[in-house]
Design an enzyme around this catalytic site. Structure first.
Site, PDB file in Angstrom:
ATOM      1  CD  GLU A   7      -3.012  -0.754  -0.124  1.00 45.09           C
ATOM      2  OE1 GLU A   7      -2.957   0.339  -0.728  1.00 45.09           O
ATOM      3  OE2 GLU A   7      -3.743  -1.688  -0.502  1.00 45.09           O
ATOM      4  CB  THR A  20       4.318   3.571  -7.862  1.00 43.57           C
ATOM      5  OG1 THR A  20       5.101   4.500  -7.122  1.00 43.57           O
ATOM      6  CG2 THR A  20       5.147   3.041  -9.003  1.00 43.57           C
ATOM      7  CG  LEU A  64       9.240   2.258  -5.754  1.00 47.26           C
ATOM      8  CD1 LEU A  64       9.168   1.484  -4.448  1.00 47.26           C
ATOM      9  CD2 LEU A  64       7.935   2.107  -6.519  1.00 47.26           C
ATOM     10  CE1 TYR A 119       5.628  12.542  -4.591  1.00 51.24           C
ATOM     11  CE2 TYR A 119       5.966  10.723  -6.107  1.00 51.24           C
ATOM     12  CZ  TYR A 119       5.496  11.995  -5.860  1.00 51.24           C
ATOM     13  OH  TYR A 119       4.890  12.711  -6.857  1.00 51.24           O
ATOM     14  CE1 TYR A 168      -6.610   2.996   0.028  1.00 53.30           C
ATOM     15  CE2 TYR A 168      -4.229   3.131   0.329  1.00 53.30           C
ATOM     16  CZ  TYR A 168      -5.329   2.560  -0.266  1.00 53.30           C
ATOM     17  OH  TYR A 168      -5.161   1.531  -1.150  1.00 53.30           O
ATOM     18  CG  ASP A 220      -7.626   4.756  -3.255  1.00 46.02           C
ATOM     19  OD1 ASP A 220      -8.847   4.763  -3.495  1.00 46.02           O
ATOM     20  OD2 ASP A 220      -6.823   4.006  -3.841  1.00 46.02           O
ATOM     21  CB  CYS A 273     -15.053   3.862 -12.038  1.00 43.85           C
ATOM     22  SG  CYS A 273     -16.027   5.366 -11.876  1.00 43.85           S
ATOM     23  CB  CYS A 327     -20.500   3.428 -18.030  1.00 41.91           C
ATOM     24  SG  CYS A 327     -19.835   4.920 -17.278  1.00 41.91           S
TER      25      CYS A 327
HETATM   26 FE1  SF4 Z   1     -18.127   4.594 -12.829  1.00 37.61          FE
HETATM   27 FE2  SF4 Z   1     -19.605   4.335 -15.061  1.00 37.61          FE
HETATM   28 FE3  SF4 Z   1     -19.580   2.410 -13.202  1.00 37.61          FE
HETATM   29 FE4  SF4 Z   1     -20.786   4.711 -12.703  1.00 37.61          FE
HETATM   30  S1  SF4 Z   1     -21.337   3.220 -14.258  1.00 37.61           S
HETATM   31  S2  SF4 Z   1     -19.431   3.605 -11.330  1.00 37.61           S
HETATM   32  S3  SF4 Z   1     -19.436   6.138 -13.754  1.00 37.61           S
HETATM   33  S4  SF4 Z   1     -17.867   3.085 -14.461  1.00 37.61           S
END
Ligand code: SF4
Length: 385
Positions: free
Chosen positions: A55, A61, A98, A100, A138, A156, A210, A218
């Site tokens: 973590e 990275t 790495l 930092y 986190y 995070d 996402c 999506c």
């Molecule tokens: Fe993210 Fe799209 Fe899934 Fe909504 S539908 S959580 S915007 S990937």
């Protein structure tokens, strides 16, 4: 009723209730994670020490880049005792690339605390983890949930982005208050069993599906039905994140000074501030022309045989950007017999290009290769040693 319609009906009833939305999506998310999770060494064997090290490495990275570092680190320092007792130069060498470096300093500080207070075992206790140097909410959440299955969130940037979209939240995710709200929401509504998988699934969703910068997939998302931003067509507007202040720029002249026998001249940075305690190529502020560069070297007592301009390079830190001009210098040992102070004092008034003479160290190329970590800010110049 079709399953999709039923889901929409259920979700309609909890539209304004982000907590219930989290609970509703959890089985879909966990099911996806159980099928799609990437196989990673710290996942295959989620020992607390392994989770912790991974973590910390992952904070700045990418996963693919971390893998070889993780293996080498764990091979060399297999447990917390070994980490606590490691020489600092060796520690930096293991971390070399790495960046930092404060992360690895804190890792060792925390390892020492764990040796003193907890007999070398990371505590299975969220507040106690939070007290360790370099461990924020986190990391504490990740260790507690993944290694010990304690139901606390690990929020995070990935998770903040996913949650902002899922719940159509337009607040600025860079705000501490928004992170706190998200942590509280998840703590209350995440599953009490399987906390580690839940947190990792949210992070994995952010890392693989996402995605940031308006590019979420999506169509492949396991929780699309539950996502308010997707439903309303506002995915590209979220998350809201205030722009950071512009970085300041610093210009530098970097000297790669080497002797015929392979010895390299390095300088150790001050014990605090940027790249604290790290070795670097000797350097001065501003981009100097070759005559000015020669004058600086003379002031430092370097007997220059030849000096050549080499490439320009830049390195971006979080708050500052270095723009660097390099010189490759073939030299002899220091001209110790010279009255350097005399030269310095007389010339500085004339040209203004002289700086205080740094503490230079003359180190064999073999030792540099084997034991000394040079920060990646200087990566462009490493090939000259
Ligand atoms: Fe993210 Fe799209 Fe899934 Fe909504 S539908 S959580 S915007 S990937």
């Amino acid at each position: 009723m079709e399953e999709k319609e039923q889901i929409q009906k259920d979700l309609k009833s909890i539209e304004k209730k982000p907590g219930e939305r989290v609970e509703y999506m959890t089985p879909f998310l966990l099911d996806w994670f159980s099928r799609q999770a990437r196989i990673l060494p710290w996942r295959t064997n989620p020992k607390p020490y392994y989770v912790w090290v991974s973590e910390i490495m992952l904070q700045q990275t990418r996963v693919e880049a971390v893998k070889p570092y993780f293996s080498r680190f764990i091979h060399t320092l297999p447990d917390i005792r070994a980490l606590a007792e490691c020489e600092e130069d060796m520690l930096f060498k293991l971390w070399e690339g790495l960046g930092y470096y404060n992360r690895v300093r804190n890792l060792q500080k925390a390892a020492k605390v764990v040796m003193e207070r907890y007999q070398g075992e990371l505590p299975a206790d969220y507040p106690a983890l939070l007290e360790l140097p370099g461990v924020g909410s986190y990391t504490a959440g990740a260790i507690a949930s993944i290694a010990y299955q304690i139901p606390v969130p690990a929020v995070d940037g990935n998770v903040l982005r996913v949650m902002a979209r899922l719940t159509e939240n337009y607040e600025d995710i860079a705000k501490v208050s928004v992170k706190k709200q998200t942590e509280e929401l998840l703590k209350k509504h995440m599953p009490k069993e399987n906390a580690g998988a839940f947190n990792q699934a949210l992070m994995e969703l952010g890392a693989l599906i996402c995605l940031p910068n308006g590019e979420p997939k999506c169509g492949e998302c396991p929780v699309q039905e539950c996502c308010l931003a997707c439903k309303r067509g506002v995915v590209t507007e979220l998350p809201v994140k205030a722009k950071k202040k512009a970085r300041r720029t610093e210009e530098k002249t970097i000297f790669v000074i080497r002797l015929a026998d392979g010895t390299v001249v390095l300088h150790r940075r001050a014990e605090n501030g940027l790249l604290a305690g790290m070795y670097e190529f000797p350097n001065v502020p501003e981009k100097l022309d070759i005559l000015e560069a020669q004058e600086v070297l003379r002031n430092w007592g370097i007997a220059v045989q030849s000096i050549l301009p080499i490439e320009e390079a830049k390195h971006i830190f979080s708050h500052v950007e270095w723009k660097m001009r390099g010189y490759l210098v073939e030299a002899q040992r220091e001209e110790r017999q010279q009255d350097l102070a005399g030269i310095f004092n007389s010339k500085i008034a004339e040209t203004g290009v002289f700086r205080a003479k740094p503490e230079l160290e003359w180190i064999s190329a073999e030792r540099v290769q084997a034991e000394i970590a040079i920060p990646s800010a200087f990566a462009a110049f490493l090939k000259y040693i």
